[in-house]
Design an enzyme around this catalytic site. Structure first.
Site, mmCIF file in Angstrom:
data_model
loop_
_atom_site.group_PDB
_atom_site.id
_atom_site.type_symbol
_atom_site.label_atom_id
_atom_site.label_comp_id
_atom_site.label_asym_id
_atom_site.label_seq_id
_atom_site.Cartn_x
_atom_site.Cartn_y
_atom_site.Cartn_z
ATOM 1 N N ASP A 106 44.622 42.984 33.040
ATOM 2 C CA ASP A 106 42.971 42.211 33.705
ATOM 3 C C ASP A 106 43.304 43.296 35.290
ATOM 4 O O ASP A 106 43.594 42.567 36.197
ATOM 5 C CB ASP A 106 42.263 40.963 34.158
ATOM 6 C CG ASP A 106 41.100 40.768 34.690
ATOM 7 O OD1 ASP A 106 40.451 40.171 34.402
ATOM 8 O OD2 ASP A 106 41.129 41.883 35.444
ATOM 9 N N ASP A 197 37.546 46.439 32.544
ATOM 10 C CA ASP A 197 38.577 46.102 33.230
ATOM 11 C C ASP A 197 39.306 45.069 32.806
ATOM 12 O O ASP A 197 40.656 44.860 33.028
ATOM 13 C CB ASP A 197 38.031 45.495 34.816
ATOM 14 C CG ASP A 197 38.673 44.182 34.563
ATOM 15 O OD1 ASP A 197 37.913 43.436 33.371
ATOM 16 O OD2 ASP A 197 38.773 43.846 35.566
ATOM 17 N N GLU A 198 39.713 45.051 31.306
ATOM 18 C CA GLU A 198 40.432 44.547 31.069
ATOM 19 C C GLU A 198 40.750 44.668 29.165
ATOM 20 O O GLU A 198 39.376 44.866 27.948
ATOM 21 C CB GLU A 198 40.242 42.295 31.095
ATOM 22 C CG GLU A 198 39.100 42.351 30.204
ATOM 23 C CD GLU A 198 38.592 40.303 30.633
ATOM 24 O OE1 GLU A 198 39.860 39.919 30.280
ATOM 25 O OE2 GLU A 198 37.547 40.116 31.062
HETATM 26 N N1 DCP Z 1 31.668 42.277 36.778
HETATM 27 C C1 DCP Z 1 30.295 42.403 36.862
HETATM 28 N N2 DCP Z 1 29.285 41.570 37.383
HETATM 29 C C2 DCP Z 1 29.878 40.350 36.974
HETATM 30 C C3 DCP Z 1 31.684 40.210 37.272
HETATM 31 C C4 DCP Z 1 31.930 41.400 36.908
HETATM 32 O O1 DCP Z 1 29.445 43.350 37.831
HETATM 33 N N3 DCP Z 1 29.303 38.826 36.829
HETATM 34 C C5 DCP Z 1 32.207 43.931 37.031
HETATM 35 C C6 DCP Z 1 32.711 44.149 38.143
HETATM 36 C C7 DCP Z 1 34.558 43.535 38.154
HETATM 37 C C8 DCP Z 1 34.692 43.803 36.689
HETATM 38 O O2 DCP Z 1 32.926 43.497 35.768
HETATM 39 O O3 DCP Z 1 35.102 44.789 39.008
HETATM 40 C C9 DCP Z 1 35.447 42.765 36.191
HETATM 41 O O4 DCP Z 1 35.127 42.076 36.498
HETATM 42 P P1 DCP Z 1 36.089 40.405 36.466
HETATM 43 O O5 DCP Z 1 36.317 39.879 36.602
HETATM 44 O O6 DCP Z 1 37.683 40.830 36.194
HETATM 45 O O7 DCP Z 1 36.446 40.688 38.244
HETATM 46 P P2 DCP Z 1 37.574 41.981 39.596
HETATM 47 O O8 DCP Z 1 38.399 42.849 38.426
HETATM 48 O O9 DCP Z 1 36.154 42.959 40.061
HETATM 49 O O10 DCP Z 1 38.293 41.058 40.032
HETATM 50 P P3 DCP Z 1 39.671 40.271 39.453
HETATM 51 O O11 DCP Z 1 40.620 40.914 40.203
HETATM 52 O O12 DCP Z 1 39.210 39.039 39.859
HETATM 53 O O13 DCP Z 1 39.714 40.755 37.783
HETATM 54 MG MG MG Z 2 39.340 41.934 36.707
#
Ligand code: DCP
Ligand code: MG
Length: 687
Positions: A106, A197-198
């Site tokens: 992730d 992203d995952e």
């Molecule tokens: N995303 C979004 N709306 C959400 C959650 C996420 O648009 N409610 C998008 C933005 C994030 C991406 O998806 O950058 C990936 O989601 P993640 O939950 O993996 O969050 P992040 O990668 O930003 O942070 P983390 O480090 O917790 O994985």
């Molecule tokens: Mg993420």
């Protein structure tokens, strides 16, 4: 609100637990009460708040009902259910597979990290990607203030006055996502990407081939990703996907956690794990399990297994017990299992039809391009509309042929949307399902198209087959409008919704809302309320209104495999014994006439097909199918009526032409003014 009794009095925010207040990675040291208070104060009175209240009331109603069910259980019942539970636990235990090594990767603060990569001046600063209405993600620096994804930007600003905003740029994120996927491919060519992203990687082979442990592969993969993209990611390694996902969050950001392939290690790990950490257990399921059964940790699922068995469907019970055992999916699903594809956008609520149709066109374009990348064509198109007051509507149409082009999708979607207008809308989504490679097969085998009805019905094959104009006339009418009660599935979850709040679409566990639908079956609650709540709980990301954020989410769902045929068979035996508790269900299941209900929570009342409750999407499609069938029947009756009418008109026209010809013959003078069709008739004759 929030389902807890400690929330009243002079600190109402203490029980205000929306998604904004739920901790994400990097938020451990946050002053939760301060965040709750600010979120509460700033959202009070808003439509979002009202909607949260409705949802909460709905959850409370479910909780009350389940408590009442629980209270009905006699000691004898409980020991009976304990026997069933123990049997099921040992059956599940026998399926434990410790031979595979799964890695869940992730990216860290993905969108924010990409923005920082491209603009290094943002490094180390509190950054949010999004706008005043809603943010998609926040840098870890911003998270320390309680700022997180899905939170409205104006609340985030209050929490962190120095917050910097970057508008989202999905092209960039897709570009970097593709780079990461090239790396993933080296370790598992069949990796499962569940969002930009995952991904899940089965690294069993690569570990074997290279004689290394999962830990080393995780290190190497993360280094590779960093070298190729300049971005950091976190990884979890475990014997199955369910656990790998939990593990990847433990040492975020830029970290990893390895759970060895050892039963004792798994059981120890799971014993104190809060249930909310499990993909598939969201706010609703958590509240119900906590407030009805007092279950907070995974281990307690096993301790309360008799009650779990008594209250939930077989499929959900299996899931909960598996969670208690730390058992998850270890197989690699086939790519062909995709059931639907969808795309949706959130924007500021608007009634402007030009804007709405523009949005619809953009969505159709995205969806079409996604479908074409995978060579998919689908026959059911579903429109999802979220109104300004957060009401979610879904409208579906069953098409006669498979579609995938932007034009086709837009053409049909436009018809669906037009039927809803005028309306103030904050979200539009489109989903295409019933793909040409639909594995379920029931749709392809048995779904009758209008054409089938015309062919097999009163109207003769000859008429239809031989008359192109009639065919195209039918094509124009081939849309089957029906208003789905939408018991949980609209246009499908976006990946981001899924992986963040509910299920990773392929983790092998039912979604939070699936358990809710489970409850629906047991708690006779009004369908529409459920629908609304499902929709609104799941689309948390859209909960707030991105200005012109045009937040695109895509959903690439794969099929969830649940209990095997064998377990269903076993469950059959159990059913007789649990009727006393489930008697209530008979009442619940009296759904609207056109909608099938699920006998014993499994069997379709209309055709007998068996679909477990967690197969929410299949169930919806199945309902779509029956609705379409019914409407097709109606339509075909109209058509056959129309056809008879039409044949009559044709006869009449011929008759008129004949008499005109006769007239013409008898009065040559009139020949100067030949009607155009007679001219052609005449011309043909001359040929
Ligand atoms: N995303 C979004 N709306 C959400 C959650 C996420 O648009 N409610 C998008 C933005 C994030 C991406 O998806 O950058 C990936 O989601 P993640 O939950 O993996 O969050 P992040 O990668 O930003 O942070 P983390 O480090 O917790 O994985
Ligand atoms: Mg993420």
């Amino acid at each position: 609100m929030g389902g807890r009794s400690d929330g009243g009095g002079d600190r109402p925010w203490q029980s205000y637990t929306t998604v904004y207040t739920n901790a994400k990675a990097g938020m451990d040291g946050v002053d939760k009460e301060k965040v709750q208070r600010i979120v509460y104060e700033m959202s009070k009175g808003s439509k979002y708040f009202e909607n949260e209240q409705r949802k909460e009331a709905f959850i409370q109603q479910k909780i009350e009902h389940m408590r009442a069910l629980c209270a009905k259980l006699s000691p004898l019942d409980i020991s009976h259910f304990q026997m069933i539970a123990d049997k099921r636990i040992s059956e599940l235990e026998a399926t434990r597979d410790l031979s595979k090594i799964w890695l869940h990767v992730d990216m860290d603060a993905f969108y924010a990290a990409v923005e920082t990569l491209e603009n290094p001046s943002l490094k180390g600063k509190p950054l949010a990607v999004g706008g005043m209405s809603m943010i998609c993600t926040a840098s870890y620096e911003a998270r320390r203030f309680g700022v997180r994804a899905a939170m409205p930007g104006f609340i985030a600003c209050k929490l962190c006055p120095d917050l910097i905003f970057a508008p989202p740029n999905f092209k960039k994120y897709t570009y970097y996502s593709e780079l990461t996927r090239k790396v993933f491919q080296k370790y598992d060519p069949n990796f499962i990407a569940t969002s930009l992203d995952e991904a899940y990687l089965n690294i069993t082979e690569v570990c074997k081939e290279r004689g290394v442990r999962g830990e080393e592969i995780a290190e190497e993969l993360r280094t590779d990703v960093y070298e190729v993209t300049g971005l950091t990611c976190s990884a979890g390694v475990a014997p199955n996907r369910l656990l790998a996902k939990v593990c990847s969050d433990i040492n975020k950001p830029n970290g990893q956690f390895v759970l060895p392939n050892d039963r004792m290690a798994v059981m120890t790990f799971i014993s104190s794990l809060p249930i909310r950490k499990i993909g598939g257990i969201g706010k609703v399921t958590e509240s119900v399990l906590r407030d009805v059964l007092g279950i907070m940790t995974c281990e307690e699922m096993l301790q309360k297994s008799a009650f779990v068995c008594a209250l939930f469907s077989h499929c959900s019970t299996d899931f909960f017990l598996s969670v208690g055992l730390g058992i998850g999916k270890t197989d690699t699903p086939q790519g062909k299992l995709r059931k639907s594809m969808s795309s949706e956008r959130t924007f500021s609520a608007t009634e402007d039809e030009t804007l709405l149709f523009q949005r619809l066109a953009d969505i159709a374009e995205t969806l079409s391009s996604d479908m074409q990348k995978e060579g998919l064509g689908g026959r059911t198109l579903t429109l999802k509309v979220k109104t300004a007051s957060f009401e979610v509507r879904t409208r579906a149409m069953s098409l006669q042929r498979y579609i995938c082009s932007r034009e086709d999708i837009l053409n049909h979607a436009t018809k669906l949307l037009k039927a809803e207008l005028p309306l103030s809308v904050r979200l539009l989504g489109l989903r295409v399902s019933q793909f040409n490679d639909d594995r379920l097969g029931h749709t392809d085998r048995s779904q009758k198209t209008l054409m089938d009805f015309v062919i097999s019905g009163d109207t003769s094959r000859k008429v239809t087959g031989g008359n192109n104009s009639l065919v195209s006339e039918i094509n124009d009418n081939n849309l089957m409008h029906f208003c789905l009660p939408a018991h949980g599935d609209g246009v499908g979850l976006s990946n981001d919704d899924l992986h963040q709040y509910f299920i990773p679409d392929d983790s092998g566990c039912p979604s939070d809302s699936d358990h809710l639908s489970d409850l629906e079956h047991k708690c006779h609650t009004v369908d529409n309320a459920a629908a609304e709540m499902h929709q609104s709980t799941r689309s948390l990301k859209d909960e707030e209104h991105a200005t012109q954020l045009a937040h695109v989410t895509r959903s690439h769902e794969t099929e969830h495999c649940c209990s095997s045929g064998q377990s269903e068979a076993n469950n059959m035996g159990e059913k007789e014994n649990i009727t006393s508790l489930l008697d209530d269900k008979v009442v619940i299941s009296s759904c609207r006439e056109e909608k099938p209900f699920w006998i014993d929570d499994y069997r379709c009342s209309l055709c007998g097909i068996e679909l477990p409750p967690s197969f929410a999407e299949e169930r919806q499609e199945h309902s779509d199918y029956h609705l379409a069938e019914m409407l097709q029947k109606e339509e075909s009756m109209h058509i056959s009526g129309d056809l008879m009418q039409r044949q009559r008109s044709i006869k009449k026209a011929r008759h008129a032409k004949e008499s005109a010809r006769k007239k013409q013959k008898s009065s040559p003078k009139d020949g100067k003014y030949l009607p155009i069709d007679l001219f052609f008739l005449k011309g043909n004759k001359n040929l």
